[in-house]
Design an enzyme around this catalytic site. Structure first.
Site, PDB file in Angstrom:
ATOM      1  N   LEU A  34       0.809  -1.215   0.000  1.00 48.40           N
ATOM      2  CA  LEU A  34       0.000   0.000   0.000  1.00 48.40           C
ATOM      3  C   LEU A  34       0.844   1.268   0.000  1.00 48.40           C
ATOM      4  O   LEU A  34       0.326   2.364  -0.194  1.00 48.40           O
ATOM      5  CB  LEU A  34      -0.954   0.011   1.202  1.00 48.40           C
ATOM      6  CG  LEU A  34      -2.136  -0.950   1.150  1.00 48.40           C
ATOM      7  CD1 LEU A  34      -2.959  -0.840   2.427  1.00 48.40           C
ATOM      8  CD2 LEU A  34      -3.010  -0.706  -0.076  1.00 48.40           C
ATOM      9  N   ARG A  35       2.125   1.139   0.291  1.00 47.70           N
ATOM     10  CA  ARG A  35       3.077   2.267   0.272  1.00 47.70           C
ATOM     11  C   ARG A  35       2.779   3.334   1.328  1.00 47.70           C
ATOM     12  O   ARG A  35       3.259   4.455   1.219  1.00 47.70           O
ATOM     13  CB  ARG A  35       3.102   2.929  -1.114  1.00 47.70           C
ATOM     14  CG  ARG A  35       3.389   2.003  -2.284  1.00 47.70           C
ATOM     15  CD  ARG A  35       4.715   1.307  -2.129  1.00 47.70           C
ATOM     16  NE  ARG A  35       5.140   0.661  -3.383  1.00 47.70           N
ATOM     17  CZ  ARG A  35       6.008  -0.332  -3.433  1.00 47.70           C
ATOM     18  NH1 ARG A  35       6.530  -0.818  -2.301  1.00 47.70           N
ATOM     19  NH2 ARG A  35       6.372  -0.864  -4.577  1.00 47.70           N
TER      20      ARG A  35
ATOM     21  N   ASP B  17       9.053  -8.995   3.773  1.00 45.51           N
ATOM     22  CA  ASP B  17       8.900  -9.013   2.324  1.00 45.51           C
ATOM     23  C   ASP B  17       9.627  -7.856   1.656  1.00 45.51           C
ATOM     24  O   ASP B  17       9.622  -6.724   2.137  1.00 45.51           O
ATOM     25  CB  ASP B  17       7.430  -8.973   1.922  1.00 45.51           C
ATOM     26  CG  ASP B  17       7.279  -9.159   0.427  1.00 45.51           C
ATOM     27  OD1 ASP B  17       7.560 -10.262  -0.046  1.00 45.51           O
ATOM     28  OD2 ASP B  17       6.944  -8.181  -0.264  1.00 45.51           O
TER      29      ASP B  17
ATOM     30  N   HIS C  73       9.636 -14.074   1.771  1.00 40.48           N
ATOM     31  CA  HIS C  73      10.243 -13.674   0.495  1.00 40.48           C
ATOM     32  C   HIS C  73      11.495 -14.523   0.337  1.00 40.48           C
ATOM     33  O   HIS C  73      12.447 -14.385   1.109  1.00 40.48           O
ATOM     34  CB  HIS C  73      10.588 -12.185   0.541  1.00 40.48           C
ATOM     35  CG  HIS C  73      11.323 -11.687  -0.664  1.00 40.48           C
ATOM     36  ND1 HIS C  73      10.733 -10.883  -1.611  1.00 40.48           N
ATOM     37  CD2 HIS C  73      12.609 -11.853  -1.076  1.00 40.48           C
ATOM     38  CE1 HIS C  73      11.616 -10.576  -2.547  1.00 40.48           C
ATOM     39  NE2 HIS C  73      12.772 -11.155  -2.237  1.00 40.48           N
TER      40      HIS C  73
ATOM     41  N   ASN D 135      10.195  -8.422  -8.913  1.00 42.04           N
ATOM     42  CA  ASN D 135      11.085  -9.366  -8.237  1.00 42.04           C
ATOM     43  C   ASN D 135      10.257 -10.318  -7.370  1.00 42.04           C
ATOM     44  O   ASN D 135       9.589  -9.844  -6.453  1.00 42.04           O
ATOM     45  CB  ASN D 135      12.105  -8.620  -7.364  1.00 42.04           C
ATOM     46  CG  ASN D 135      13.164  -9.553  -6.803  1.00 42.04           C
ATOM     47  OD1 ASN D 135      13.483 -10.562  -7.416  1.00 42.04           O
ATOM     48  ND2 ASN D 135      13.695  -9.225  -5.648  1.00 42.04           N
TER      49      ASN D 135
ATOM     50  N   ASP E 226       1.010  -9.242  -5.314  1.00 44.07           N
ATOM     51  CA  ASP E 226       2.256  -8.498  -5.067  1.00 44.07           C
ATOM     52  C   ASP E 226       2.119  -7.087  -5.650  1.00 44.07           C
ATOM     53  O   ASP E 226       3.059  -6.543  -6.238  1.00 44.07           O
ATOM     54  CB  ASP E 226       3.461  -9.218  -5.659  1.00 44.07           C
ATOM     55  CG  ASP E 226       4.792  -8.708  -5.094  1.00 44.07           C
ATOM     56  OD1 ASP E 226       4.763  -7.858  -4.176  1.00 44.07           O
ATOM     57  OD2 ASP E 226       5.851  -9.141  -5.592  1.00 44.07           O
TER      58      ASP E 226
ATOM     59  N   HIS F  40       4.422   2.142  -8.405  1.00 42.64           N
ATOM     60  CA  HIS F  40       5.514   3.094  -8.567  1.00 42.64           C
ATOM     61  C   HIS F  40       5.052   4.197  -9.507  1.00 42.64           C
ATOM     62  O   HIS F  40       4.182   3.991 -10.348  1.00 42.64           O
ATOM     63  CB  HIS F  40       6.768   2.428  -9.135  1.00 42.64           C
ATOM     64  CG  HIS F  40       7.381   1.403  -8.245  1.00 42.64           C
ATOM     65  ND1 HIS F  40       7.999   1.733  -7.053  1.00 42.64           N
ATOM     66  CD2 HIS F  40       7.473   0.055  -8.356  1.00 42.64           C
ATOM     67  CE1 HIS F  40       8.443   0.629  -6.474  1.00 42.64           C
ATOM     68  NE2 HIS F  40       8.138  -0.398  -7.241  1.00 42.64           N
TER      69      HIS F  40
END
Length: 426
Positions: free
Chosen positions: A66-67, A154, A181, A280, A307, A311
């Site tokens: 969610l940043r 993660d 991860h 990734n 995932d 950005h």
């Protein structure tokens, strides 16, 4: 709000139901389900004609970035949940690689309090190690008491295996899930795409499959050594599928997820050197894609997550310098329906995207049983559409499915009976 959904095909793997019928909910709960609830129409504030649509439990996305806090220029709680609603996702697990990292009770409480009133149920994973540095455990009990439901570093593996073992041992005692991860950072260092013939041809540094496979093997071995469960994130290689399959046969308590982009796309998408296709783990080969499909089919892979990693366009403009990650909540159902057509039944797809992740996380979601929250997605499994990245509902546009023709479209999403998305009004 009292709503009646009429004439839907109701698919609920949790109760093994698949039939044509009606749903009625009031006060945020499912209060009636049957083949014909016409007698309840007079009590409804809204009647939704769902003829030709599937009514399923809201999707549970157990891998979302969610940043928030720290990177809200990319996404925030409310825009992320708006994108979730447009994709039929009603519950999500936020990953802890925020700024500050989700490694203190204060940060956990900040996110959960901020998410009140958002268009999806927000759960969060807290960091296993302080500041995601992989070497010193966080205060696990305090993070659980603050409201975290899972532990994860993660974005990076837990470098110190002793820390990983301690978290694996203590998480079940706290009623928590460890999501891992899996990556060997030394093998992956500097890589921008899958290591292989194409990366060599393009002259681009690659990430070998062994980077993921070695990480997966370590996590499985660690969990097996202490008899604890572990969940493997974003599986992308045929080697990891084989490792997880073997571990399950041996009785290791391992579950796993993969993502729609690994089911539909391969490393060939990187030939155009567009950073929206960089994530990734990276997109892999056709052989890896086929192994993932088989892993979903035979039950090796339990869940489909996204995932979701937003950005900004500026960040993604330079292929070599761009951060990894792609968005995915709004397209996850359609991409999965498209990729898995003829491989899984509709009920099996819903199970992988709703009921199974809810069970792994231990949250009250993923079911249309009477008395459950009225978290419902209505979708047309046959409707074909083209992904327009500029028409999506989150802040970012970095979807690897841009311009693709997908089959299956979310028409409406209900969260505790509240309609949080309606495609007919867009």
């Amino acid at each position: 709000m009292r709503s009646l959904i009429k004439r839907a095909r109701i698919v609920d793997p949790a109760s093994e139901k698949d039939f044509l019928g009606d749903l009625y909910f009031s006060e945020g709960k499912l209060t009636a389900i049957g083949e014909d609830l016409f007698h309840m129409a007079a009590q409804a504030d809204e009647i939704f004609d769902a003829n030709g649509l599937i009514a399923a439990p809201g999707l549970v996305d157990m891998h979302v970035h969610l940043r928030d806090p720290g990177f809200t220029q990319k996404e925030d709680v409310f825009t992320g949940c708006r994108a979730a609603a447009a994709g039929g996702v009603t519950s999500l697990l936020a990953m802890p690689n925020t700024r500050p990292a989700m490694d203190t009770p204060e940060t956990v409480r900040y996110l959960l309090e901020k998410s009140e009133g958002a268009d999806a149920h927000v759960y969060t994973a807290a960091c296993i190690t302080k500041n995601l540095e992989g070497t010193e455990l966080t205060e696990l009990e305090a993070l659980r008491e603050a409201g975290a439901i899972a532990f994860s570093d993660d974005g990076r593996p837990v470098v110190d295996t002793r820390c990983l073992l301690e978290a694996l041992k203590r998480a079940p005692e706290l009623g928590m899930t460890v999501t891992a991860h899996c990556e060997d950072l030394y093998l992956a260092a500097g890589g921008l795409m899958n290591e292989g013939i194409l990366s060599q041809k393009l002259g681009i540094p690659g990430i070998p499959s062994a980077a993921e496979d070695c990480g997966t093997a370590r996590e499985i071995a660690a969990a097996a050594s202490v008899g604890a469960p572990v969940h493997i994130c974003h599986v992308s290689t045929k080697g990891s599928v084989a490792l997880i399959r073997d571990a399950k046969r041996r009785g290791v308590k391992v579950t796993a997820e993969t993502c729609p982009h690994y089911l539909l796309l391969t490393e060939e998408s990187l030939a155009k050197q567009d950073a929206d296709y960089r994530m990734n783990p990276p997109l892999r080969t056709e052989a890896d894609r086929q192994a993932l499909l088989e892993g979903l089919k035979d039950g090796t892979i339990d869940a489909i997550s996204t995932d979701h990693a937003p950005h900004t366009p500026e960040e993604k403009a330079d292929f070599g310098k761009a951060p990894n990650g792609s968005i995915g909540m709004e397209t996850s159902l359609a991409a999965s329906l498209t990729a898995l057509d003829g491989i899984l039944t509709l009920s099996q797809i819903v199970e992988k995207m709703s009921w199974n992740p809810a069970k792994i996380l231990g949250i009250p979601a993923g079911t249309l049983k009477l008395g459950a929250d009225a978290d419902v997605v209505l979708f047309d499994p046959t409707l074909e559409w083209v992904v327009n990245e500029n028409a999506l509902h989150g802040k970012s546009r970095n979807t690897p499915f841009k311009g693709m023709h997908l089959k299956g479209k979310v028409i409406a999403t209900f969260l505790q009976g509240r309609k949080v998305f309606d495609a007919r009004r867009q």
